[in-house]
Design a protein around this motif. Sequence first.
Motif, short mmCIF file in Angstrom:
data_model
loop_
_atom_site.label_atom_id
_atom_site.label_comp_id
_atom_site.label_asym_id
_atom_site.label_seq_id
_atom_site.Cartn_x
_atom_site.Cartn_y
_atom_site.Cartn_z
N ILE A 33 -2.80 -15.34 17.52
CA ILE A 33 -1.52 -14.65 17.69
C ILE A 33 -1.61 -13.72 18.89
CG2 ILE A 33 -2.09 -12.68 16.20
CD1 ILE A 33 0.93 -12.93 15.24
N ARG A 34 -0.46 -13.45 19.47
CA ARG A 34 -0.33 -12.43 20.51
C ARG A 34 0.37 -11.24 19.86
NH1 ARG A 34 -1.14 -13.74 25.73
NH2 ARG A 34 -1.52 -15.94 26.18
N LEU A 35 -0.23 -10.07 20.00
CA LEU A 35 0.36 -8.85 19.44
C LEU A 35 0.47 -7.80 20.55
CD1 LEU A 35 -1.68 -8.50 16.10
CD2 LEU A 35 0.70 -9.27 16.36
N ASN A 36 1.58 -7.08 20.56
CA ASN A 36 1.77 -5.95 21.47
C ASN A 36 1.65 -4.67 20.67
OD1 ASN A 36 2.43 -7.64 23.72
ND2 ASN A 36 4.48 -7.89 22.89
N ALA A 37 1.22 -3.59 21.32
CA ALA A 37 1.14 -2.29 20.66
C ALA A 37 2.48 -2.00 19.97
CB ALA A 37 0.82 -1.21 21.68
N GLY A 38 2.41 -1.48 18.75
CA GLY A 38 3.61 -1.21 17.96
C GLY A 38 4.10 -2.42 17.17
N THR A 79 -4.74 -11.99 20.89
CA THR A 79 -4.55 -11.54 22.26
C THR A 79 -3.64 -10.33 22.16
OG1 THR A 79 -4.81 -13.78 23.11
CG2 THR A 79 -3.77 -12.17 24.57
N TYR A 80 -4.16 -9.18 22.58
CA TYR A 80 -3.51 -7.90 22.32
C TYR A 80 -3.14 -7.19 23.62
CZ TYR A 80 -3.02 -3.18 20.34
OH TYR A 80 -2.56 -1.94 19.95
N SER A 81 -1.90 -6.66 23.67
CA SER A 81 -1.46 -5.81 24.77
C SER A 81 -1.50 -4.38 24.26
CB SER A 81 -0.04 -6.17 25.22
OG SER A 81 -0.03 -7.46 25.78
N ALA A 82 -2.44 -3.60 24.76
CA ALA A 82 -2.72 -2.28 24.24
C ALA A 82 -1.69 -1.24 24.65
CB ALA A 82 -4.11 -1.83 24.69
N GLY A 83 -1.60 -0.22 23.81
CA GLY A 83 -0.81 0.97 24.09
C GLY A 83 -1.69 2.17 23.79
N SER A 84 -1.12 3.19 23.18
CA SER A 84 -1.90 4.40 22.90
C SER A 84 -2.45 4.44 21.47
CB SER A 84 -1.02 5.64 23.13
OG SER A 84 0.11 5.60 22.26
N LEU A 85 -2.14 3.42 20.68
CA LEU A 85 -2.58 3.40 19.28
C LEU A 85 -3.94 2.73 19.13
CD1 LEU A 85 0.83 2.26 17.76
CD2 LEU A 85 -0.16 4.57 17.68
N PRO A 86 -4.69 3.11 18.08
CA PRO A 86 -5.94 2.40 17.80
C PRO A 86 -5.64 0.99 17.30
CG PRO A 86 -5.48 3.94 16.04
CD PRO A 86 -4.43 4.16 17.10
N LEU A 87 -6.63 0.12 17.36
CA LEU A 87 -6.52 -1.23 16.83
C LEU A 87 -7.66 -1.41 15.84
CD1 LEU A 87 -5.13 -4.03 16.97
CD2 LEU A 87 -6.78 -4.63 18.77
N VAL A 88 -7.30 -1.77 14.59
CA VAL A 88 -8.28 -1.83 13.51
C VAL A 88 -8.23 -3.21 12.86
CG1 VAL A 88 -9.06 -0.77 11.37
CG2 VAL A 88 -7.89 0.63 13.09
N PHE A 89 -9.41 -3.79 12.67
CA PHE A 89 -9.56 -5.07 11.98
C PHE A 89 -10.28 -4.80 10.67
CE2 PHE A 89 -9.42 -5.96 16.49
CZ PHE A 89 -8.55 -7.04 16.58
N ARG A 90 -9.76 -5.34 9.57
CA ARG A 90 -10.36 -5.14 8.25
C ARG A 90 -10.40 -6.46 7.49
NH1 ARG A 90 -6.44 -0.07 7.22
NH2 ARG A 90 -7.75 1.54 8.16
N THR A 91 -11.37 -6.55 6.59
CA THR A 91 -11.42 -7.70 5.69
C THR A 91 -11.07 -7.25 4.29
OG1 THR A 91 -13.77 -7.41 5.16
CG2 THR A 91 -13.23 -8.83 7.05
N ALA A 128 -8.77 -2.16 24.40
CA ALA A 128 -8.44 -2.78 25.69
C ALA A 128 -7.45 -3.92 25.45
CB ALA A 128 -9.70 -3.32 26.34
N SER A 129 -6.65 -4.19 26.43
CA SER A 129 -5.81 -5.38 26.37
C SER A 129 -6.70 -6.59 26.59
CB SER A 129 -4.72 -5.33 27.44
OG SER A 129 -3.80 -4.30 27.16
N GLY A 130 -6.38 -7.67 25.91
CA GLY A 130 -7.16 -8.89 26.09
C GLY A 130 -7.37 -9.62 24.79
N THR A 131 -8.33 -10.53 24.78
CA THR A 131 -8.57 -11.40 23.63
C THR A 131 -9.71 -10.88 22.77
OG1 THR A 131 -7.74 -13.30 24.86
CG2 THR A 131 -9.11 -13.76 22.94
N TYR A 132 -9.45 -10.86 21.47
CA TYR A 132 -10.43 -10.49 20.45
C TYR A 132 -10.69 -11.74 19.61
CZ TYR A 132 -9.30 -5.64 21.62
OH TYR A 132 -9.12 -4.44 22.27
N ASP A 133 -11.91 -12.27 19.68
CA ASP A 133 -12.30 -13.42 18.85
C ASP A 133 -13.00 -12.88 17.62
OD1 ASP A 133 -11.53 -15.87 20.34
OD2 ASP A 133 -12.72 -14.90 21.90
N ILE A 134 -12.57 -13.34 16.45
CA ILE A 134 -12.97 -12.72 15.19
C ILE A 134 -13.61 -13.74 14.26
CG2 ILE A 134 -12.11 -11.45 13.17
CD1 ILE A 134 -9.58 -11.00 15.26
N TRP A 135 -14.78 -13.39 13.74
CA TRP A 135 -15.46 -14.17 12.71
C TRP A 135 -15.54 -13.32 11.46
CZ3 TRP A 135 -16.49 -14.54 17.78
CH2 TRP A 135 -16.76 -15.80 18.33
#
Length: 154
Positions: A33-38, A79-91, A128-135
Amino acid sequence: MKTLLSALAFAALLAPGVAAAQNAGLTANFGEIRLNAGFTPDPYRVNLTAGGSIDAYTDTDLPGACVGDISNAPDFEVTYSAGSLPLVFRTRSSTDTTLIINGPDGRWYCDDDSWGDGDAEVRFNRPASGTYDIWIGTFNGGTASAALLITETP
């Protein structure tokens, strides 16, 4: 000299090595997925099957903090376009899960149990803006139903 080089090449072929089991270039097992800040909905949820046949700790060249049984391909790609918010990944799973992320900077980020009760969390306070590959791995082998939650809120 040719004999020496041939012997060295042959020895290199026989030497045990660590597999680079994780391959961010492969198509993600459960999509992207592509996600933008907010982004909404927050959290963004992906249901998937965690685990795989590769032991991240012993069968890969990942940093020592990376543990769990994982697949070769990433489970999900953001694929994330960053803003001023944190980005958190959880399982979230009834099984002990781990999280391994290859960030846009090419570095590896790993966790086991930081979100409590066997669930993992990796937080980027200044993503950072860009791609996060997640396992998403399983800690005690096998596979399990799990959810990946992606959020910008604590």
